[in-house]
Scaffold this motif. Structure first.
Motif, PDB file in Angstrom:
ATOM      1  N   ASP A   1      41.088  28.168  40.675  1.00 53.02           N
ATOM      2  CA  ASP A   1      41.575  28.642  39.359  1.00 53.02           C
ATOM      3  C   ASP A   1      41.033  30.026  39.038  1.00 53.02           C
ATOM      4  OD1 ASP A   1      42.911  26.280  39.085  1.00 53.02           O
ATOM      5  OD2 ASP A   1      41.395  25.333  37.779  1.00 53.02           O
ATOM      6  N   ALA A   2      39.734  30.236  39.344  1.00 53.32           N
ATOM      7  CA  ALA A   2      39.141  31.549  39.061  1.00 53.32           C
ATOM      8  C   ALA A   2      39.788  32.633  39.905  1.00 53.32           C
ATOM      9  CB  ALA A   2      37.631  31.480  39.329  1.00 53.32           C
ATOM     10  N   ILE A   3      40.046  32.331  41.154  1.00 55.21           N
ATOM     11  CA  ILE A   3      40.671  33.317  42.045  1.00 55.21           C
ATOM     12  C   ILE A   3      42.077  33.678  41.563  1.00 55.21           C
ATOM     13  CG2 ILE A   3      41.618  33.640  44.377  1.00 55.21           C
ATOM     14  CD1 ILE A   3      39.196  31.995  45.405  1.00 55.21           C
ATOM     15  N   GLU A   4      42.843  32.635  41.163  1.00 48.10           N
ATOM     16  CA  GLU A   4      44.195  32.879  40.673  1.00 48.10           C
ATOM     17  C   GLU A   4      44.156  33.734  39.402  1.00 48.10           C
ATOM     18  OE1 GLU A   4      47.098  32.228  42.004  1.00 48.10           O
ATOM     19  OE2 GLU A   4      46.081  31.374  43.776  1.00 48.10           O
ATOM     20  N   ALA A   5      43.170  33.478  38.538  1.00 49.98           N
ATOM     21  CA  ALA A   5      43.065  34.258  37.303  1.00 49.98           C
ATOM     22  C   ALA A   5      42.755  35.725  37.602  1.00 49.98           C
ATOM     23  CB  ALA A   5      41.982  33.656  36.410  1.00 49.98           C
ATOM     24  N   VAL A   6      41.860  35.948  38.566  1.00 48.32           N
ATOM     25  CA  VAL A   6      41.514  37.329  38.937  1.00 48.32           C
ATOM     26  C   VAL A   6      42.727  38.027  39.532  1.00 48.32           C
ATOM     27  CG1 VAL A   6      40.149  38.754  40.511  1.00 48.32           C
ATOM     28  CG2 VAL A   6      39.069  36.866  39.257  1.00 48.32           C
ATOM     29  N   LYS A   7      43.450  37.316  40.369  1.00 47.23           N
ATOM     30  CA  LYS A   7      44.631  37.909  40.990  1.00 47.23           C
ATOM     31  C   LYS A   7      45.683  38.275  39.942  1.00 47.23           C
ATOM     32  CE  LYS A   7      44.326  35.817  45.595  1.00 47.23           C
ATOM     33  NZ  LYS A   7      44.981  34.921  46.561  1.00 47.23           N
ATOM     34  N   GLU A   8      45.862  37.382  38.978  1.00 56.51           N
ATOM     35  CA  GLU A   8      46.839  37.658  37.927  1.00 56.51           C
ATOM     36  C   GLU A   8      46.446  38.908  37.118  1.00 56.51           C
ATOM     37  OE1 GLU A   8      47.356  34.294  35.486  1.00 56.51           O
ATOM     38  OE2 GLU A   8      48.314  33.042  37.052  1.00 56.51           O
TER      39      GLU A   8
ATOM     40  N   LEU B   1      43.104  45.444  30.425  1.00 59.37           N
ATOM     41  CA  LEU B   1      41.892  45.682  29.639  1.00 59.37           C
ATOM     42  C   LEU B   1      41.667  44.575  28.618  1.00 59.37           C
ATOM     43  CD1 LEU B   1      42.130  49.534  29.131  1.00 59.37           C
ATOM     44  CD2 LEU B   1      40.558  48.294  30.611  1.00 59.37           C
ATOM     45  N   GLU B   2      42.747  43.999  28.129  1.00 59.32           N
ATOM     46  CA  GLU B   2      42.616  42.939  27.136  1.00 59.32           C
ATOM     47  C   GLU B   2      41.936  41.686  27.707  1.00 59.32           C
ATOM     48  OE1 GLU B   2      46.480  42.178  25.688  1.00 59.32           O
ATOM     49  OE2 GLU B   2      46.615  44.048  24.499  1.00 59.32           O
ATOM     50  N   SER B   3      42.245  41.328  28.960  1.00 56.67           N
ATOM     51  CA  SER B   3      41.714  40.076  29.551  1.00 56.67           C
ATOM     52  C   SER B   3      40.581  40.292  30.557  1.00 56.67           C
ATOM     53  CB  SER B   3      42.853  39.316  30.252  1.00 56.67           C
ATOM     54  OG  SER B   3      43.406  40.113  31.285  1.00 56.67           O
ATOM     55  N   TYR B   4      40.244  41.531  30.814  1.00 53.76           N
ATOM     56  CA  TYR B   4      39.275  41.835  31.883  1.00 53.76           C
ATOM     57  C   TYR B   4      37.924  41.153  31.666  1.00 53.76           C
ATOM     58  CZ  TYR B   4      35.683  44.470  34.326  1.00 53.76           C
ATOM     59  OH  TYR B   4      34.570  44.811  35.051  1.00 53.76           O
ATOM     60  N   LYS B   5      37.379  41.339  30.461  1.00 51.92           N
ATOM     61  CA  LYS B   5      36.026  40.833  30.233  1.00 51.92           C
ATOM     62  C   LYS B   5      35.964  39.309  30.380  1.00 51.92           C
ATOM     63  CE  LYS B   5      34.296  44.567  27.313  1.00 51.92           C
ATOM     64  NZ  LYS B   5      33.675  44.919  26.018  1.00 51.92           N
ATOM     65  N   LEU B   6      36.963  38.606  29.843  1.00 50.34           N
ATOM     66  CA  LEU B   6      36.956  37.154  29.950  1.00 50.34           C
ATOM     67  C   LEU B   6      37.101  36.694  31.400  1.00 50.34           C
ATOM     68  CD1 LEU B   6      36.935  34.367  28.660  1.00 50.34           C
ATOM     69  CD2 LEU B   6      39.423  34.610  28.309  1.00 50.34           C
ATOM     70  N   THR B   7      38.030  37.352  32.131  1.00 50.92           N
ATOM     71  CA  THR B   7      38.245  36.983  33.544  1.00 50.92           C
ATOM     72  C   THR B   7      37.014  37.273  34.372  1.00 50.92           C
ATOM     73  OG1 THR B   7      40.609  37.460  33.321  1.00 50.92           O
ATOM     74  CG2 THR B   7      39.709  37.372  35.554  1.00 50.92           C
ATOM     75  N   GLN B   8      36.410  38.477  34.085  1.00 54.11           N
ATOM     76  CA  GLN B   8      35.216  38.838  34.849  1.00 54.11           C
ATOM     77  C   GLN B   8      34.073  37.835  34.587  1.00 54.11           C
ATOM     78  OE1 GLN B   8      32.902  42.294  33.665  1.00 54.11           O
ATOM     79  NE2 GLN B   8      32.804  42.931  35.837  1.00 54.11           N
ATOM     80  N   SER B   9      33.941  37.398  33.351  1.00 50.48           N
ATOM     81  CA  SER B   9      32.873  36.467  32.991  1.00 50.48           C
ATOM     82  C   SER B   9      33.046  35.136  33.730  1.00 50.48           C
ATOM     83  CB  SER B   9      32.886  36.262  31.473  1.00 50.48           C
ATOM     84  OG  SER B   9      31.948  35.271  31.111  1.00 50.48           O
ATOM     85  N   ARG B  10      34.290  34.643  33.763  1.00 53.75           N
ATOM     86  CA  ARG B  10      34.562  33.386  34.459  1.00 53.75           C
ATOM     87  C   ARG B  10      34.313  33.519  35.961  1.00 53.75           C
ATOM     88  NH1 ARG B  10      40.240  31.506  31.583  1.00 53.75           N
ATOM     89  NH2 ARG B  10      39.345  30.995  29.523  1.00 53.75           N
ATOM     90  N   ALA B  11      34.743  34.639  36.520  1.00 51.58           N
ATOM     91  CA  ALA B  11      34.599  34.855  37.968  1.00 51.58           C
ATOM     92  C   ALA B  11      33.132  34.931  38.354  1.00 51.58           C
ATOM     93  CB  ALA B  11      35.337  36.129  38.387  1.00 51.58           C
ATOM     94  N   ARG B  12      32.352  35.696  37.543  1.00 45.94           N
ATOM     95  CA  ARG B  12      30.946  35.835  37.894  1.00 45.94           C
ATOM     96  C   ARG B  12      30.191  34.508  37.699  1.00 45.94           C
ATOM     97  NH1 ARG B  12      29.229  41.945  35.847  1.00 45.94           N
ATOM     98  NH2 ARG B  12      30.564  43.036  37.390  1.00 45.94           N
TER      99      ARG B  12
END
Length: 454
Positions: A201-208, A218-229
């Motif tokens: 799920d995290a990988i798919e979110a980063v890819k999206e 820019l709107e979703s970057y911080k949230l996606t980055q937080s989940r990925a890390r």
């Protein structure tokens, strides 16, 4: 004037004391006198020395009576008397003997021949009886083979049953461990599968997010980055230890472990009784470690040389000719009458007057009711009625000792210089009010010892 044969024989018997004379008459009735028949016991009971001589001369004639007397004196180790008898006999010239025989009336010669005929017929009867005994032995050995085969199979079936149950228990333990290890592996797999789903799920979110335009990215970057890390910081998956079956536990020293477990069913007896020595009134257990008096005769059994026929006595199957530490315990319970000890290999198995005394080759203690004696009639004083008796034989030192094993109380010790094989010995009388019907050889303690070499 030279003394007659009867006078010489009487002179010999007069040199015997009362006990020796009783033994002499017993030999006449029971011993193997080679070519001469035994004299009936009824003819020698409470008779004088003169009557014994008359009976021998009447039965064997002069020459035969002399030969029989010499044989019996030799059996009694009275060789000096035998030599004196031989020395005192008048020598007869061959010519004189021939004239005497030729001068005898025909009736006397016929009487002599009738006597020879009687001896021949008696010998024929003995041969026929011996042949019947061999036929009886043949049938008995067949019966023994069948019965012993049955017992062997029963004993092995006990072992087979134990091994089957032990095998099934160990296979069940293996199946149980395989089930437990399978569940452990499944739990590990479930955890990893959950992690894989989360990572996917995290990988798919980063890819999206990477596919989005700059403004939406820019709107979703911080949230996606937080989940990925957060997912990246999770520990790498580890395979759980101990997930495989412990083969060494199941197979290591398997036979030895089973052997250890067999101690629960395996028994060792220090003495095995010999059924070929027991009379028909005694019954031995299937494992040959206990004996009872049946009070009635069993099926017909052969009168083989090893067997006691007049008394309820039995010997151990293995004898001792050396050694200092032979010991066994016998459970006597509340049996009212018994003998225990050792007997010489040469003990008379067929005699009617076989006493349990050193004189007859038996070293034992005797119980009659509440009275205990040794083999020579001495009363033994015991603190209590023992349920067990321990017999200790020191062949090298010439000692047979008896103890109450409950507190190691000494009962009695024989001292004798043994010169032949001796066997464990048991005699038991008819069952009365005893709660235990058998006299039992107690089993030895069985243990397994492992030595480690460094």
């Amino acid at each position: 004037m030279a003394a007659s044969v009867s006078e010489l024989l009487l002179a010999i018997l007069e040199k015997l004391d009362k006990k020796e004379l009783e033994r002499f008459n017993w030999e006449l009735c029971n011993s193997n006198l080679k070519d001469f028949p035994n004299i009936s016991k009824a003819h020698l009971e409470n008779v004088t020395r003169h009557a014994t001589v008359d009976r021998m001369v009447e039965t064997y004639c002069d020459e035969g009576a002399v030969n029989v007397t010499n044989m019996i004196l030799s059996n009694m180790d009275l060789n000096k008397l035998a030599m004196s008898l031989k020395r005192d006999l008048p020598e007869e010239e061959p010519a004189q003997k021939k004239r005497r025989e030729e001068g005898e009336p025909v009736s006397v010669l016929k009487d002599n021949l009738r006597s020879d005929l009687t001896h021949l017929e008696e010998k024929l009867e003995k041969c026929e009886n011996a042949l019947e005994s061999y036929d009886s032995m043949t049938q008995h050995t067949k019966d023994q083979q069948v019965d012993t085969t049955r017992r062997i199979r029963e004993e092995f079936e006990k072992l087979h049953q134990f091994l089957r149950e032990e095998e099934e228990a160990r296979l069940a333990a293996l199946r149980e461990e395989e089930k437990e290890k399978g569940m452990l592996i499944e739990r590990g797999k479930d955890s990893i599968e959950e992690q894989i789903i989360s990572l996917t799920d995290a990988i798919e979110a980063v890819k999206e997010d990477l596919m989005k335009g700059s403004e939406r990215f820019l709107e979703s970057y911080k949230l996606t980055q937080s989940r990925a890390r957060a997912q990246c910081k999770l520990p790498d998956p580890q395979l759980v230890s101990g997930a495989l079956i412990d083969i060494a536990k199941h197979l290591g020293n398997l036979q030895f472990q089973v052997w250890e477990q067999m101690q629960a069913i395996v028994k060792h007896s220090p003495v095995i009784l010999d059924p070929n020595t027991a009379p028909s009134t005694m019954t031995l257990s299937d494992d040959l470690t206990s004996v009872r008096h049946t009070a009635i005769e069993k099926q017909q059994i052969p009168d083989n040389p090893e067997r006691f026929t007049q008394w309820a006595k039995v010997l151990g199957s293995a004898g001792f000719v050396k050694g200092s530490e032979h010991s066994w315990e016998v459970e006597v319970g509340d049996q009212p009458e018994w003998n225990l000890g050792v007997a010489a290999e040469s003990v008379n198995r067929k005699g009617e007057n076989l006493l349990a005394s050193p004189e007859y080759g038996i070293w034992a203690i005797l119980k009659r009711g509440r009275k205990y004696t040794n083999g020579i009639g001495k009363t033994l004083t015991l603190k209590r009625i023992p349920q067990r008796i321990r017999v200790q034989l020191n062949y090298d030192r010439g000692e047979v000792a008896f103890y109450d094993p409950k507190d190691n109380t000494h009962i009695y010790t024989y001292k004798h210089r043994f010169t032949e094989t001796v066997y464990p010995y048991i005699s038991v009388w008819k069952i009365k009010d005893a709660s235990n019907r058998d006299i039992q050889i107690c089993p030895s303690e069985v243990s397994v010892t492992v030595k480690s070499y460094q």
